[in-house]
Design an enzyme around this catalytic site. Structure first.
Site: not given
Ligand code: IFM
Length: 465
Positions: A84, A123, A168, A290, A367
């Site tokens: 990913r 992102h 996110e 996530n 994640e």
């Molecule tokens: O590094 C970040 C990522 O970019 C998005 N989710 C959380 C991760 C850890 O903070």
């Protein structure tokens, strides 16, 4: 395209279950001035004094833009089914074809190695020129995003297994426009709520384009859902502005009425136009989840010293708009280098909640991982036993949700393949399976990488980590 693992073979994991690792463009690529890439809000923010720890920027990061072949070789050696990664909008916005060519070569290399590409289109690296035109609080940004999505899909089309529109959006909207701790660094709660809506709209508009261009692919969005515990009224308030502000419109329920009431003093939500909620509710093949840690909340009595376990201090702008009376409570137990509590039961509970509230919506853990201050020891290894324990416990929690709770989870992606630029924390917090020496770019497998390779192998044989 079918990812290669999850053969069943006695394993309780579903057929075709996908093991992967994740990264994001600004966190790993570097090469910010190459092949016509235009500046992003993270270039501007990280180059603004005081915004990131030690003034770190993504200018070089892990130099993945040049070392990607080596990184794909590591993925193959790890035995990943899927990778990913995100596409940098600033490489496409430039109109310079070399930006998309980079991703095209990457996708081909993944496919040659039997690794399914899971592409995230956003992102957090918004082209600075779009922020200058108003950014996510401005409706037109959603339409620019859909055009960009169509442009990428025309080139990568059905070579991509899963298209994820946004990663996110809570962070983009509320850390970026309310708390100001992420780019673009604004502290305007009304702008943050408008940004949340326009991110939702951007997802809906882009989904149409992507599905038309890549009908055989899977279509998704990834949310960092807050797993909340504590006093019911406090949980309700935070759940509205952190979870349901996205979950409800995405799944066809429109914006929750309690959210509109809680935030009525901030905005009248006039930015939601007729038809928007229908657009946002574009069909989802999977929902990306996530998860890192749970959050404990209660209503503040207004007198006792206030807990600020969410990181923001008294008097500073909070990302949780409309939750001024909510207190974020410190939790006992072990923590990662981010200060985040380690608690795998939160993942199980979150998956069960999603299954209950949104039956029939398949989930992918896009994640999950932990930051520690890892450094090589004299034996040349990185002994990250805490990270191995974290992964092991969270994978076990996911399995319980699948086996005992009947939750439809289709994959698990470790965050992250490599140590990388951890946003406002710069290079100080290491999340990688693979250690990066930032002075030389040298990669070194941590013990967790060896562990993950064995765990994937065991899962494939039905033995299970
Ligand atoms: O590094 C970040 C990522 O970019 C998005 N989710 C959380 C991760 C850890 O903070």
């Amino acid at each position: 395209m079918t990812p290669r693992s999850g053969q069943g073979g006695g394993s309780a994991l579903p057929e075709g279950f996908v093991w992967g690792a994740a990264t994001a463009s600004y966190q790993i690529e570097g090469a910010v001035h190459e092949d016509g890439r235009v500046p992003s809000i993270w270039d501007t923010f990280s180059h603004t004094p005081g915004k990131t720890l030690n003034g770190d920027t993504g200018d070089v990061a892990t130099d993945h833009y040049h070392r990607w072949r080596e990184d794909v070789a590591s993925m193959a050696e790890l035995g990943l089914d899927a990778y990913r990664f995100s596409i940098a909008w600033p490489r496409v916005a430039s109109g310079d074809r070399r930006g998309l060519d980079f991703y095209s070569r990457l996708v081909d290399a993944l496919l040659e190695n039997g690794i399914a590409p899971y592409v995230t289109l956003y992102h957090w690296d918004l082209p600075q020129e779009l922020e200058d035109a108003g950014g996510w609080p401005e409706r037109s940004t959603a339409f620019r995003f859909a055009e960009y999505a169509a442009q990428v899909a025309r080139v990568l089309g059905d070579r991509v297994h899963t298209w994820t529109t946004l990663n996110e959006p809570w962070c983009s909207a509320f850390l970026g426009y309310a708390a100001g701790v992420h780019a673009p660094g604004r502290t305007d709660p009304a702008a943050a709520l408008a940004a949340a809506h326009h991110l939702n709209l951007a997802h809906g508009l882009a989904s149409r384009e992507l599905r038309a261009a890549a009908p055989a692919a899977q279509h998704s969005i990834t949310l960092n859902l807050h797993h909340l515990r504590g006093e019911p009224e406090a949980v309700r308030r935070v759940d509205a502005v952190a979870n349901r502000v996205f979950l409800d419109p995405l799944t066809g329920r429109g914006y929750p009425s309690d959210l509109l009431e809680d935030t009525a003093a901030i905005t009248d939500w006039g930015f939601v136009r007729d038809g928007d909620e229908k657009t946002i509710a574009a069909p989802l093949d999977t929902l990306g989840v996530n998860y890192y840690s749970p959050t404990l909340v209660r209503i503040w009595d207004g007198a006792s010293p206030r807990d600020h376990a969410d990181g923001h201090k008294q008097g500073e702008a909070s990302p949780f708009v409309g939750c001024d009376d909510v207190e974020f409570v410190e939790q006992p137990g072990p923590r990662t280098a981010m200060g985040w509590p380690v608690d795998a039961t939160g993942l199980e509970e979150l998956l069960l909640r999603l299954h209950r509230d949104h039956p029939g919506l398949p989930l992918v853990i896009t994640e999950n991982g932990a930051a520690y201050h890892d450094e090589p020891t004299p034996d040349g290894r990185v002994h990250d036993t805490d990270r191995i324990a974290y992964f092991n416990d969270h994978i076990a929690a996911m399995r319980r949700a699948i086996e005992d709770g009947g939750v439809d989870v289709r994959g698990y992606f470790a965050w992250s393949l490599l140590d990388n630029f951890e946003w406002a924390y710069g290079y100080d917090r290491r999340f990688g399976l693979i250690h990066v020496d930032y002075a030389t770019g040298e990669r070194r497998w941590k013990d967790s990488a060896h562990w993950y390779r064995r765990a994937i192998g065991r899962a494939r044989r039905g033995e299970l980590p």
